[in-house]
Design an enzyme around this catalytic site. Structure first.
Site, mmCIF file in Angstrom:
data_model
loop_
_atom_site.group_PDB
_atom_site.id
_atom_site.type_symbol
_atom_site.label_atom_id
_atom_site.label_comp_id
_atom_site.label_asym_id
_atom_site.label_seq_id
_atom_site.Cartn_x
_atom_site.Cartn_y
_atom_site.Cartn_z
ATOM 1 N N LYS A 1 0.846 -1.210 0.000
ATOM 2 C CA LYS A 1 0.000 0.000 0.000
ATOM 3 C C LYS A 1 0.877 1.253 0.000
ATOM 4 O O LYS A 1 2.080 1.176 0.265
ATOM 5 C CB LYS A 1 -0.897 -0.017 1.238
ATOM 6 C CG LYS A 1 -0.121 0.065 2.560
ATOM 7 C CD LYS A 1 -1.009 -0.196 3.759
ATOM 8 C CE LYS A 1 -0.200 -0.101 5.052
ATOM 9 N NZ LYS A 1 -0.994 -0.523 6.233
ATOM 10 N N ARG B 1 -10.258 0.478 15.034
ATOM 11 C CA ARG B 1 -10.117 1.117 13.726
ATOM 12 C C ARG B 1 -11.084 0.373 12.817
ATOM 13 O O ARG B 1 -12.262 0.287 13.125
ATOM 14 C CB ARG B 1 -8.645 1.058 13.285
ATOM 15 C CG ARG B 1 -8.265 2.122 12.282
ATOM 16 C CD ARG B 1 -6.784 2.102 11.923
ATOM 17 N NE ARG B 1 -6.402 0.913 11.140
ATOM 18 C CZ ARG B 1 -5.176 0.689 10.680
ATOM 19 N NH1 ARG B 1 -4.199 1.548 10.922
ATOM 20 N NH2 ARG B 1 -4.904 -0.397 9.975
ATOM 21 N N HIS C 1 -6.419 -6.905 13.204
ATOM 22 C CA HIS C 1 -5.162 -6.146 13.190
ATOM 23 C C HIS C 1 -4.803 -5.739 14.610
ATOM 24 O O HIS C 1 -5.678 -5.343 15.379
ATOM 25 C CB HIS C 1 -5.341 -4.922 12.283
ATOM 26 C CG HIS C 1 -4.087 -4.205 11.918
ATOM 27 N ND1 HIS C 1 -2.917 -4.839 11.572
ATOM 28 C CD2 HIS C 1 -3.821 -2.874 11.812
ATOM 29 C CE1 HIS C 1 -1.998 -3.927 11.273
ATOM 30 N NE2 HIS C 1 -2.518 -2.729 11.422
ATOM 31 N N ARG D 1 0.513 -10.527 7.512
ATOM 32 C CA ARG D 1 0.512 -9.371 6.598
ATOM 33 C C ARG D 1 1.722 -8.508 6.928
ATOM 34 O O ARG D 1 1.728 -7.796 7.927
ATOM 35 C CB ARG D 1 -0.770 -8.544 6.763
ATOM 36 C CG ARG D 1 -2.062 -9.297 6.503
ATOM 37 C CD ARG D 1 -3.274 -8.375 6.660
ATOM 38 N NE ARG D 1 -3.248 -7.650 7.917
ATOM 39 C CZ ARG D 1 -3.721 -8.133 9.074
ATOM 40 N NH1 ARG D 1 -4.292 -9.326 9.130
ATOM 41 N NH2 ARG D 1 -3.634 -7.412 10.176
ATOM 42 N N TYR E 1 16.132 29.625 8.286
ATOM 43 C CA TYR E 1 15.061 30.469 8.821
ATOM 44 C C TYR E 1 15.026 30.485 10.346
ATOM 45 O O TYR E 1 15.141 29.440 10.988
ATOM 46 C CB TYR E 1 13.707 29.958 8.319
ATOM 47 C CG TYR E 1 13.491 30.132 6.837
ATOM 48 C CD1 TYR E 1 13.652 31.370 6.211
ATOM 49 C CD2 TYR E 1 13.104 29.046 6.056
ATOM 50 C CE1 TYR E 1 13.429 31.510 4.847
ATOM 51 C CE2 TYR E 1 12.876 29.175 4.690
ATOM 52 C CZ TYR E 1 13.046 30.420 4.091
ATOM 53 O OH TYR E 1 12.824 30.560 2.751
ATOM 54 N N CYS F 1 14.058 23.649 5.084
ATOM 55 C CA CYS F 1 13.206 24.562 4.305
ATOM 56 C C CYS F 1 12.378 23.741 3.306
ATOM 57 O O CYS F 1 12.456 22.520 3.266
ATOM 58 C CB CYS F 1 14.062 25.562 3.550
ATOM 59 S SG CYS F 1 15.304 26.380 4.570
ATOM 60 N N ASP G 1 12.640 23.522 0.016
ATOM 61 C CA ASP G 1 13.390 22.919 -1.096
ATOM 62 C C ASP G 1 14.806 22.517 -0.721
ATOM 63 O O ASP G 1 15.504 21.924 -1.536
ATOM 64 C CB ASP G 1 13.515 23.924 -2.251
ATOM 65 C CG ASP G 1 12.246 24.704 -2.454
ATOM 66 O OD1 ASP G 1 11.214 24.055 -2.683
ATOM 67 O OD2 ASP G 1 12.272 25.945 -2.335
HETATM 68 C C1 LIG Z 1 -0.294 -1.483 6.920
HETATM 69 C C2 LIG Z 1 -0.941 -2.699 7.438
HETATM 70 C C3 LIG Z 1 -0.198 -3.874 7.645
HETATM 71 C C4 LIG Z 1 1.312 -3.939 7.548
HETATM 72 O O1 LIG Z 1 1.866 -3.465 8.774
HETATM 73 P P1 LIG Z 1 3.444 -3.500 9.013
HETATM 74 O O2 LIG Z 1 3.600 -3.045 10.415
HETATM 75 O O3 LIG Z 1 4.035 -2.536 8.028
HETATM 76 O O4 LIG Z 1 3.892 -4.881 8.780
HETATM 77 C C5 LIG Z 1 -0.882 -5.019 7.982
HETATM 78 N N1 LIG Z 1 -2.237 -5.000 8.131
HETATM 79 C C6 LIG Z 1 -2.956 -3.881 7.980
HETATM 80 C C7 LIG Z 1 -4.418 -3.931 8.183
HETATM 81 C C8 LIG Z 1 -2.335 -2.681 7.648
HETATM 82 O O5 LIG Z 1 -3.073 -1.577 7.521
#
Ligand SMILES: *Cc1c(COP(=O)(O)O)cnc(C)c1O
Length: 365
Positions: free
Chosen positions: A32, A125, A153, A209, A255, A302, A304
């Protein structure tokens, strides 16, 4: 001028290493957000070459873009708003995730023959609440859509001993049991992200994942470095010094004059700034590598450009400057930048880049 160099051999190495660690669980590589800033399509290809069983992205649009680039094979996504048109993703054989009955209805109406269901076991979430879970599972059964996976998750996996991990694993097991009691085979069961995949073997279930570890960065810097985990950082960010010049004692730099030279110094202008995703929080905190030496960022980053201290190095305009990389030549790691900026390496690599920074690949097959 400025370049993000992505080492696809490092990606393949990390995928192979992760497969070895998590087997017999399957490996789902998360690409992603344009592959965490590394380039979704190139990373996806390298991950498939190295034997990733699944790929995953957040949105159906990312999934469709990946298919459009020629990707085939199991691909999961999990984030959409109610106005999402699921039909292109369904046509491309992307596996979608439903969080509630309304979304499940829309996914099935788009022609999906399989779907994964997400249960919220404590992150608060995405995903079905535990209270709504039986209803979501029953709806899937009643719509006669095949449930090819059930997943959740973790909130605190970078702290493997955190009690929330046990609580979430337990809640996940209960949600799986509920599905089975309702006559729905949960299919592929998955809970672990990178940190859990590496550090909590009991959380691996049927698949993990894995995002950040694919890119060679540690998901749990308090517990283990990327080297400890056998991972190799894939991204190097480098450019050339635009200018080197002396400044006098008492000169303020950048700055706000938040840095003032207490002696005569040599400073160099690096042509990268927050417009290129270099965090402004790196001001007077991060370091870069020039001529084999770590050079502190002086004063504010800054839009750039930023200024670094090259006193005594004999540096010249045009010299290579490395912001971060795998560390082989002594350059900082993305993790060092994260610590300097009070953030996580995920944010450092994902935000860097933009229209003024080229992305190049090493190890293209
Ligand atoms: C981004 C994400 C992951 C991957 O997490 P990492 O900590 O980068 O391994 C796995 N599951 C879900 C739902 C995520 O949003």
């Amino acid at each position: 001028m400025a370049e993000i160099l992505v080492d696809l051999d490092a990606v393949r190495h990390n995928v192979a290493r992760l497969r070895e660690v998590v087997a017999p669980a399957q490996l789902m590589v998360v690409v992603k957000a344009d592959g965490y800033g590394h380039g979704m399509v190139a990373v996806a290809r390298a991950a498939r070459e190295a034997g990733a069983d699944w790929l995953a992205v957040a949105t159906p649009d990312e999934a469709v873009a990946l298919r459009g680039a020629g990707d085939e094979g199991p691909l999961l996504c999990w984030l959409a708003t109610p106005d999402q048109d699921y039909r292109p993703a369904v046509r491309f054989g992307v596996t979608l995730t439903a969080y509630d009955v309304a979304q499940l209805g829309r996914i099935v109406a788009a022609g999906a023959t399989d779907v994964q269901l997400k249960v919220d076991t404590g992150l608060s979430r995405g995903g079905s609440t535990l209270a709504s879970w039986a209803g979501l599972v029953s709806q899937a059964r009643d719509l006669a859509v095949s449930v090819s996976g059930v997943w959740s998750h973790l909130a605190c996996s970078d702290e493997p001993e955190h009690p929330a991990n046990d609580a979430q694993e337990q809640a996940f097991r209960e949600a799986l049991a509920t599905a089975e009691e309702l006559g729905v085979d949960p299919g592929l069961r998955h809970l672990a992200n990178s940190a859990a995949a590496l550090l909590r073997p009991g959380s691996r279930f049927d698949a993990v994942r894995v995002g950040i570890a694919t890119y060679g960065l540690t998901p749990a810097p308090q517990v283990a470095s990327s080297a400890d985990l056998g991972l190799r950082p894939a991204m190097t960010v480098r450019t050339e010094l635009a200018l080197v010049k002396p400044i006098v004692a008492g000169a303020g730099v950048s700055y706000g004059h938040t840095f003032v030279a207490d002696r005569p110094m040599e400073v160099a202008v690096v042509p990268l700034g927050y417009g290129d995703g270099v965090p402004r929080h790196a001001s007077s905190r991060a370091e870069v590598l020039v001529r084999g030496s770590r050079c502190p960022v002086l004063g504010r980053v800054c839009m750039d450009q930023l200024v670094v201290d090259v006193t005594g190095l004999g540096a010249r305009a045009g010299d290579e400057v490395v912001l971060f990389g795998p560390g082989d030549a002594g350059e900082p790691l993305a993790q060092d930048w994260a610590e300097a900026c009070g953030t996580i390496s995920y944010e450092i690599v994902t935000r860097i880049g933009g229209t003024r920074v080229d992305r190049a690949y090493r190890g293209v097959r």
